[in-house]
Design an enzyme around this catalytic site. Structure first.
Site, PDB file in Angstrom:
ATOM      1  N   HIS A 105     -31.643  83.635  45.950  1.00  0.00           N
ATOM      2  CA  HIS A 105     -32.528  83.298  47.089  1.00  0.00           C
ATOM      3  C   HIS A 105     -31.882  83.650  48.418  1.00  0.00           C
ATOM      4  CE1 HIS A 105     -34.930  80.191  44.514  1.00  0.00           C
ATOM      5  NE2 HIS A 105     -35.189  81.437  44.209  1.00  0.00           N
ATOM      6  N   CYS A 135     -28.499  99.142  63.329  1.00  0.00           N
ATOM      7  CA  CYS A 135     -29.464 100.068  63.974  1.00  0.00           C
ATOM      8  C   CYS A 135     -29.775  99.651  65.401  1.00  0.00           C
ATOM      9  CB  CYS A 135     -30.752 100.130  63.160  1.00  0.00           C
ATOM     10  SG  CYS A 135     -31.773  98.643  63.287  1.00  0.00           S
ATOM     11  N   ASN A 197     -28.139  67.311  35.220  1.00  0.00           N
ATOM     12  CA  ASN A 197     -28.972  67.005  36.378  1.00  0.00           C
ATOM     13  C   ASN A 197     -29.007  65.495  36.630  1.00  0.00           C
ATOM     14  OD1 ASN A 197     -30.599  68.680  38.223  1.00  0.00           O
ATOM     15  ND2 ASN A 197     -32.226  67.229  37.718  1.00  0.00           N
TER      16      ASN A 197
HETATM   17  N1  APR Z   1     -26.098  65.835  40.930  1.00  0.00           N
HETATM   18  C1  APR Z   1     -26.910  66.536  40.088  1.00  0.00           C
HETATM   19  N2  APR Z   1     -28.218  66.792  40.347  1.00  0.00           N
HETATM   20  C2  APR Z   1     -28.708  66.321  41.509  1.00  0.00           C
HETATM   21  C3  APR Z   1     -27.936  65.584  42.439  1.00  0.00           C
HETATM   22  C4  APR Z   1     -26.578  65.350  42.101  1.00  0.00           C
HETATM   23  N3  APR Z   1     -25.778  64.663  42.920  1.00  0.00           N
HETATM   24  N4  APR Z   1     -28.735  65.247  43.501  1.00  0.00           N
HETATM   25  C5  APR Z   1     -29.946  65.760  43.241  1.00  0.00           C
HETATM   26  N5  APR Z   1     -29.940  66.383  42.046  1.00  0.00           N
HETATM   27  C6  APR Z   1     -31.042  67.087  41.378  1.00  0.00           C
HETATM   28  C7  APR Z   1     -32.391  66.463  41.622  1.00  0.00           C
HETATM   29  O1  APR Z   1     -32.655  65.495  40.621  1.00  0.00           O
HETATM   30  C8  APR Z   1     -33.318  67.658  41.496  1.00  0.00           C
HETATM   31  O2  APR Z   1     -33.715  67.852  40.143  1.00  0.00           O
HETATM   32  O3  APR Z   1     -31.102  68.374  41.945  1.00  0.00           O
HETATM   33  C9  APR Z   1     -32.454  68.843  41.913  1.00  0.00           C
HETATM   34  C10 APR Z   1     -32.804  69.359  43.292  1.00  0.00           C
HETATM   35  O4  APR Z   1     -34.104  69.892  43.199  1.00  0.00           O
HETATM   36  P1  APR Z   1     -34.704  70.677  44.452  1.00  0.00           P
HETATM   37  O5  APR Z   1     -34.495  69.854  45.677  1.00  0.00           O
HETATM   38  O6  APR Z   1     -36.085  71.092  44.047  1.00  0.00           O
HETATM   39  O7  APR Z   1     -33.784  71.950  44.611  1.00  0.00           O
HETATM   40  P2  APR Z   1     -33.813  73.278  43.740  1.00  0.00           P
HETATM   41  O8  APR Z   1     -34.172  73.003  42.319  1.00  0.00           O
HETATM   42  O9  APR Z   1     -32.524  73.981  43.987  1.00  0.00           O
HETATM   43  O10 APR Z   1     -35.006  74.103  44.448  1.00  0.00           O
HETATM   44  C11 APR Z   1     -35.219  75.415  43.966  1.00  0.00           C
HETATM   45  O11 APR Z   1     -36.900  75.752  45.682  1.00  0.00           O
HETATM   46  O12 APR Z   1     -37.546  75.364  47.814  1.00  0.00           O
HETATM   47  C12 APR Z   1     -37.035  76.330  46.968  1.00  0.00           C
HETATM   48  O13 APR Z   1     -35.699  78.151  47.571  1.00  0.00           O
HETATM   49  C13 APR Z   1     -35.673  76.763  47.428  1.00  0.00           C
HETATM   50  O14 APR Z   1     -33.773  77.361  46.065  1.00  0.00           O
HETATM   51  C14 APR Z   1     -34.762  76.361  46.284  1.00  0.00           C
HETATM   52  C15 APR Z   1     -35.711  76.277  45.105  1.00  0.00           C
END
Ligand code: APR
Length: 228
Positions: A105, A135, A197
């Site tokens: 990303h 450029c 997770n």
């Molecule tokens: N340890 C492990 N997991 C965690 C922790 C932690 N301390 N804190 C939060 N999480 C988990 C949450 O439970 C959730 O499932 O991390 C996940 C975060 O989810 P999102 O906020 O949706 O982030 P992500 O999955 O990386 O989003 C994917 O969405 O908005 C777009 O481009 C953006 O790259 C991003 C993509």
């Protein structure tokens, strides 16, 4: 053993980097349409630059955590047999010493020129967009993949997934494709799949094994098991 690790915002959460969809997450304070789409950038580039300038400056205030460090240690042993694919745009994997990271990303610390395609490094204290250093035209945007845009390195990632024996997802909600579909692709290719997770994700049911807890505990534990 060839291993692919997919990381999401959850691996950086304990470093103090906001996730997207947890309470208090990045998307809570902002309309995704305004700050994470090409249309939003075309409508109000200054708003978008301010959003990413603030996140980029925030990187100077955070540090890698034991989960980032554990993956770097794993790479010390596995070398090229480990590929870390991250959805994150922070640089914490690199700052933990990981040498090979695929930022599907994009990266906060990089800009992209819409005129010539250059992707120059973007330092932390820049306000707004300077002219492109290649450029010279005033066409720089954050080198972050927005909704509706094609992520980077998709062929590299697909090849790694179809050839790996172990696929591990860390700290991702499974809300966004194509990353959310990687567990199915890996499983279809015969890999064992593990999810680390804080809580079950939208795709937990596709994993052979799901471990819930903070990444700073789960990732070092899992790496210690792999390294035996
Ligand atoms: N340890 C492990 N997991 C965690 C922790 C932690 N301390 N804190 C939060 N999480 C988990 C949450 O439970 C959730 O499932 O991390 C996940 C975060 O989810 P999102 O906020 O949706 O982030 P992500 O999955 O990386 O989003 C994917 O969405 O908005 C777009 O481009 C953006 O790259 C991003 C993509």
């Amino acid at each position: 053993m060839r291993v692919v690790v997919l990381t999401g915002a959850g691996i950086s959460a304990e470093s103090g980097v906001a996730t997207f969809r947890d309470s208090g997450g990045l998307w809570e304070g902002h309309d995704v349409e305004d700050v994470a789409t090409p249309e939003g950038f075309a409508r109000d580039p200054d708003l978008v630059h301010r959003f990413y300038d603030a996140r980029r400056r925030g990187l100077a205030l955070v540090a890698p955590n034991p989960a980032h460090a554990a993956l770097a240690a794993l790479e010390e042993t596995l070398g090229e047999d480990l590929l870390v694919v991250t959805q994150n745009v922070d640089d914490l994997h690199e700052r933990a010493g990981l040498r090979r990271v695929v930022h599907m990303h994009g990266e906060l610390r990089r800009a992209r020129c819409q005129a010539c395609g250059a992707r120059p490094a973007w330092d932390t204290d820049l306000q707004g967009a300077p002219p492109c250093p290649v450029c010279g035209r005033a066409e720089l945007r954050p080198d972050v993949v927005w909704f509706g845009e094609v992520p980077y390195a998709l062929e590299v990632i697909d090849r790694a997934l179809t050839g790996c024996e172990l696929f591990v997802a860390v700290g991702t909600s499974g809300a966004v494709y194509p990353a959310a579909g990687y567990v199915a692709l890996a499983a279809h290719s015969g890999a064992r799949t593990v999810e680390l997770n804080l809580e079950p994700s939208a795709v937990s049911r596709y994993f052979d094994e799901v471990r819930t807890g903070p990444a700073v505990q789960l990732v070092p534990q899992w790496v210690a098991e792999v390294l035996g």
